[in-house]
Design an enzyme around this catalytic site. Structure first.
Site, PDB file in Angstrom:
ATOM      1  N   ARG A 126       0.921  -1.683  -0.305  1.00  0.00           N
ATOM      2  CA  ARG A 126      -0.082  -0.289  -0.063  1.00  0.00           C
ATOM      3  C   ARG A 126       1.201   1.320   0.033  1.00  0.00           C
ATOM      4  O   ARG A 126       0.967   1.913  -0.591  1.00  0.00           O
ATOM      5  CB  ARG A 126      -0.779  -0.305   1.075  1.00  0.00           C
ATOM      6  CG  ARG A 126      -1.331   0.987   1.362  1.00  0.00           C
ATOM      7  CD  ARG A 126      -2.679   0.691   2.372  1.00  0.00           C
ATOM      8  NE  ARG A 126      -3.684   0.061   1.842  1.00  0.00           N
ATOM      9  CZ  ARG A 126      -4.722  -0.644   2.501  1.00  0.00           C
ATOM     10  NH1 ARG A 126      -4.277  -0.839   3.950  1.00  0.00           N
ATOM     11  NH2 ARG A 126      -5.043  -1.416   1.386  1.00  0.00           N
ATOM     12  N   TYR A 127       1.527   1.700   0.168  1.00  0.00           N
ATOM     13  CA  TYR A 127       2.843   2.328   1.406  1.00  0.00           C
ATOM     14  C   TYR A 127       4.103   1.904  -0.250  1.00  0.00           C
ATOM     15  O   TYR A 127       4.300   1.330  -0.418  1.00  0.00           O
ATOM     16  CB  TYR A 127       3.887   2.629   2.786  1.00  0.00           C
ATOM     17  CG  TYR A 127       2.103   2.660   3.515  1.00  0.00           C
ATOM     18  CD1 TYR A 127       1.683   3.775   3.403  1.00  0.00           C
ATOM     19  CD2 TYR A 127       1.575   1.676   4.285  1.00  0.00           C
ATOM     20  CE1 TYR A 127       0.717   4.590   3.868  1.00  0.00           C
ATOM     21  CE2 TYR A 127       0.871   2.182   4.797  1.00  0.00           C
ATOM     22  CZ  TYR A 127      -0.262   3.259   5.412  1.00  0.00           C
ATOM     23  OH  TYR A 127      -0.817   3.737   5.478  1.00  0.00           O
ATOM     24  N   ARG A 130       6.720  -0.053   1.694  1.00  0.00           N
ATOM     25  CA  ARG A 130       6.839  -1.091   3.267  1.00  0.00           C
ATOM     26  C   ARG A 130       6.131  -2.140   2.477  1.00  0.00           C
ATOM     27  O   ARG A 130       4.514  -0.982   1.845  1.00  0.00           O
ATOM     28  CB  ARG A 130       6.972  -0.441   4.217  1.00  0.00           C
ATOM     29  CG  ARG A 130       5.642   0.973   4.265  1.00  0.00           C
ATOM     30  CD  ARG A 130       6.055   1.182   5.759  1.00  0.00           C
ATOM     31  NE  ARG A 130       5.272   1.851   6.581  1.00  0.00           N
ATOM     32  CZ  ARG A 130       4.639   3.128   6.108  1.00  0.00           C
ATOM     33  NH1 ARG A 130       4.921   3.432   4.296  1.00  0.00           N
ATOM     34  NH2 ARG A 130       4.200   4.873   5.767  1.00  0.00           N
ATOM     35  N   CYS A 139      -4.033 -17.802  14.785  1.00  0.00           N
ATOM     36  CA  CYS A 139      -3.467 -16.613  16.385  1.00  0.00           C
ATOM     37  C   CYS A 139      -4.274 -17.503  16.821  1.00  0.00           C
ATOM     38  O   CYS A 139      -4.301 -18.636  17.413  1.00  0.00           O
ATOM     39  CB  CYS A 139      -4.408 -15.713  16.256  1.00  0.00           C
ATOM     40  SG  CYS A 139      -4.322 -14.261  15.313  1.00  0.00           S
ATOM     41  N   CYS A 146     -11.061  -8.618  15.875  1.00  0.00           N
ATOM     42  CA  CYS A 146     -10.542  -8.823  14.803  1.00  0.00           C
ATOM     43  C   CYS A 146     -10.784  -8.231  13.588  1.00  0.00           C
ATOM     44  O   CYS A 146     -11.944  -7.918  13.323  1.00  0.00           O
ATOM     45  CB  CYS A 146     -10.097  -9.967  14.280  1.00  0.00           C
ATOM     46  SG  CYS A 146      -9.227 -10.546  13.425  1.00  0.00           S
ATOM     47  N   ARG A 148      -9.179  -8.755  10.737  1.00  0.00           N
ATOM     48  CA  ARG A 148      -9.688  -9.799   9.515  1.00  0.00           C
ATOM     49  C   ARG A 148     -10.301 -10.519  10.582  1.00  0.00           C
ATOM     50  O   ARG A 148     -10.125 -12.027   9.617  1.00  0.00           O
ATOM     51  CB  ARG A 148      -7.582 -10.079   9.596  1.00  0.00           C
ATOM     52  CG  ARG A 148      -7.358  -8.795   8.978  1.00  0.00           C
ATOM     53  CD  ARG A 148      -5.880  -9.161   8.516  1.00  0.00           C
ATOM     54  NE  ARG A 148      -5.300  -8.101   8.275  1.00  0.00           N
ATOM     55  CZ  ARG A 148      -4.258  -7.673   9.296  1.00  0.00           C
ATOM     56  NH1 ARG A 148      -3.662  -8.485  10.105  1.00  0.00           N
ATOM     57  NH2 ARG A 148      -3.120  -6.868   8.646  1.00  0.00           N
ATOM     58  N   ASP A 307     -11.753  -0.197  13.329  1.00  0.00           N
ATOM     59  CA  ASP A 307     -12.638  -0.396  12.172  1.00  0.00           C
ATOM     60  C   ASP A 307     -13.828  -0.978  11.725  1.00  0.00           C
ATOM     61  O   ASP A 307     -14.581  -1.098  12.459  1.00  0.00           O
ATOM     62  CB  ASP A 307     -11.811  -1.558  11.348  1.00  0.00           C
ATOM     63  CG  ASP A 307     -10.320  -0.986  11.043  1.00  0.00           C
ATOM     64  OD1 ASP A 307      -9.537   0.113  10.524  1.00  0.00           O
ATOM     65  OD2 ASP A 307      -9.212  -2.442  11.174  1.00  0.00           O
ATOM     66  N   ASP A 344      -7.809   4.385   9.971  1.00  0.00           N
ATOM     67  CA  ASP A 344      -7.406   3.426   8.214  1.00  0.00           C
ATOM     68  C   ASP A 344      -8.487   3.767   7.746  1.00  0.00           C
ATOM     69  O   ASP A 344      -9.669   2.874   8.073  1.00  0.00           O
ATOM     70  CB  ASP A 344      -7.261   2.163   9.213  1.00  0.00           C
ATOM     71  CG  ASP A 344      -5.847   1.435   8.794  1.00  0.00           C
ATOM     72  OD1 ASP A 344      -5.618   1.719   7.246  1.00  0.00           O
ATOM     73  OD2 ASP A 344      -5.180   0.155   8.873  1.00  0.00           O
ATOM     74  N   LYS A 351      -3.496   5.101   7.076  1.00  0.00           N
ATOM     75  CA  LYS A 351      -3.104   5.304   8.227  1.00  0.00           C
ATOM     76  C   LYS A 351      -3.597   6.586   8.212  1.00  0.00           C
ATOM     77  O   LYS A 351      -2.566   7.274   8.068  1.00  0.00           O
ATOM     78  CB  LYS A 351      -2.484   4.730   9.404  1.00  0.00           C
ATOM     79  CG  LYS A 351      -2.788   3.077   9.482  1.00  0.00           C
ATOM     80  CD  LYS A 351      -1.268   2.529  10.368  1.00  0.00           C
ATOM     81  CE  LYS A 351      -1.971   0.948   9.838  1.00  0.00           C
ATOM     82  NZ  LYS A 351      -1.200   0.788   9.218  1.00  0.00           N
TER      83      LYS A 351
END
Ligand SMILES: *Cc1c(COP(=O)(O)O)cnc(C)c1O
Length: 442
Positions: A126-127, A130, A139, A146, A148, A307, A344, A351
């Site tokens: 995205r950036y 990075r 997890c 979450c 996600r 989110d 975000d 962000k």
């Protein structure tokens, strides 16, 4: 058989956990034992809390679990205050709530468009410099909040070297990437051997300067932070780790031990927390959290506005609550204890920091500011500053910048582009602007 888990300093009650099989200190400390004994159904929650939900609530909970599965490590579960579990921050983050089935109009399964910004499987780019590298679907504890949630409980479990290879190749072939952020799921669900191999592969790439790991294990499975794991990470420095504490109650003696191990291995530690209604949406609780974090060498990094993922509406606060919390921190406590509050951006904008306003007004030579106390001050700007025209020809500039190495040349985009002398762009126009479209049509 009972096991008494040492509880957090400042949190007095010790919580007995009842398991069907005997628990000795040895297997309690074994992270794989913790995973094997994770709580995965409502019945076990009831048994361990010594209570029963009403039949109606139970049916709703079963429906919730069918949609969004449950998994809680015995360690994390042991932190629940059984006498007041309904308001307990650990309970609320780990035990399902039927409110998760309420999908609001603005909820999205992938609100951050992570899948759309994915050039190869597992990588979100995205950036400019990075990437986010999803290295595990697993997890140890499924956070109810979450972002996600769409992926939680996908069964393809621990990836092998092959499935990580595509991401590694992409990073290898994309020289602008200088920072790789391992996320998931939780990267510490990988075995020591696989992690060592992965970190080695990434470290061998010349242009990868920094590796970051996002993990919640220090909070929900501190047993995972073994001496061997710390040793492996230290081999591949610089490795930064961000963890995810949301409430001071999570900073227990056991989690402090895990944090110490990482800090002693030379890992700079950060914390990303999520602003959660009914859990940490209180300036006093939040300040207590950041103080506990910095005492343990963890720098508060981000505070996230919750989110727009599906089923999280009961956790969301207005943005004003986050601003109020940041207002209560800046100036009132150590600067390094203040996280950046971010939203975000839905749709993949990344962000965006949001802050209280400190700049009240300004003229051509004065800036009017207010501080945390409400004192209003005037900062007199210099009369003599000579702005110089920057044509981006650094070799002609009197400022010293070594251009042969260490100097990243990045394209100037966005608002920086508007500010740049050398760039002709003066306006940024939305793609669907009718006025501009008419010009082009005419
Ligand atoms: C958060 C995030 C990053 C890292 O952002 P920083 O502000 O550098 O911490 C990178 N990629 C994606 C897709 C992200 O969501």
């Amino acid at each position: 058989m009972f096991y008494i888990e040492e509880s957090a300093p400042g949190f007095e009650p010790t919580i007995p956990i009842q398991f069907t099989e005997s628990v000795s200190n040895n297997n309690w400390e074994d992270w794989r034992w913790q995973l094997r004994h994770s709580i995965k159904d409502i019945e076990t929650v009831e048994r361990l809390l010594g209570m029963e939900f009403s039949p109606a609530k139970r049916a709703k909970l079963e429906e919730t679990v069918a949609r969004f599965p449950i998994s809680i490590t015995p360690y994390y579960f042991s932190l629940i205050d059984r006498d007041n579990f309904e308001n307990d921050p650990v309970f609320m983050q780990s035990v399902p709530d039927p409110a998760e089935l309420i999908i609001s109009r603005h909820d999205r399964s992938d609100p951050l468009s992570e899948d759309r910004d994915s050039p190869v499987i597992g990588v979100t780019h995205r950036y400019p410099d990075r990437v986010l590298f999803h290295v595990s679907n697993l997890c140890s504890m499924y956070c109810r909040h979450c972002t996600r949630k769409r992926k939680v409980g996908d069964i393809d479990s621990i990836p092998g070297r092959n499935s990580l290879q595509a991401g590694i190749e992409y990073i290898k072939n994309t020289p602008v990437i200088r920072d790789v952020l391992l996320s998931g799921g939780d990267p510490f669900m990988l075995s020591d051997e696989l992690l060592d191999w992965l970190l080695g592969e990434l470290r061998a790439i010349d242009h990868v300067e920094v590796i970051r790991i996002g993990t919640r294990t220090p909070v929900v499975l501190p047993q995972r932070i073994t001496d061997n794991l710390a040793k492996i990470i230290a081999k591949h420095h610089p490795v930064w780790i961000n963890t995810h504490f949301n409430h001071p109650r999570e900073v227990t003696g056991r989690s402090i031990e895990a944090l110490n191990k990482l800090a002693n291995a030379g890992v700079p530690l950060g914390n990303q927390s999520v602003l959660l209604a009914g859990i940490n949406d209180c300036p006093r609780i939040y300040k207590n959290l950041v103080h506990k974090l910095v005492m343990n060498r963890v720098r508060p990094y981000y505070l996230y506005q919750c989110d727009l993922s599906e089923g999280l509406s009961h956790f969301r606060t207005p943005v004003g609550k986050g601003i109020e919390i940041v207002e209560s921190l800046i100036g009132h406590t150590s600067g390094f204890a203040v996280p950046t509050y971010v939203i975000d951006a839905p749709g993949g904008g990344g962000k965006i920091p949001v802050m209280p306003n400190y700049l009240i007004s300004w003229s051509t030579n004065k800036v009017i500011l207010r501080n945390y106390e409400g004192v209003i001050s005037t900062y007199k700007e210099p009369d003599s500053y000579q702005p110089f025209f920057c044509d981006r020809n650094c070799s002609d500039c009197h400022l010293t910048l070594s251009l042969d190495n260490d100097c990243h040349e990045t394209r100037v985009i966005g608002i920086s582009q508007l500010l740049a002398d050398f760039h002709k762009t003066t306006t940024l126009i939305p793609e669907d602007n009718l006025r501009i479209q008419r010009r082009e049509d005419g």
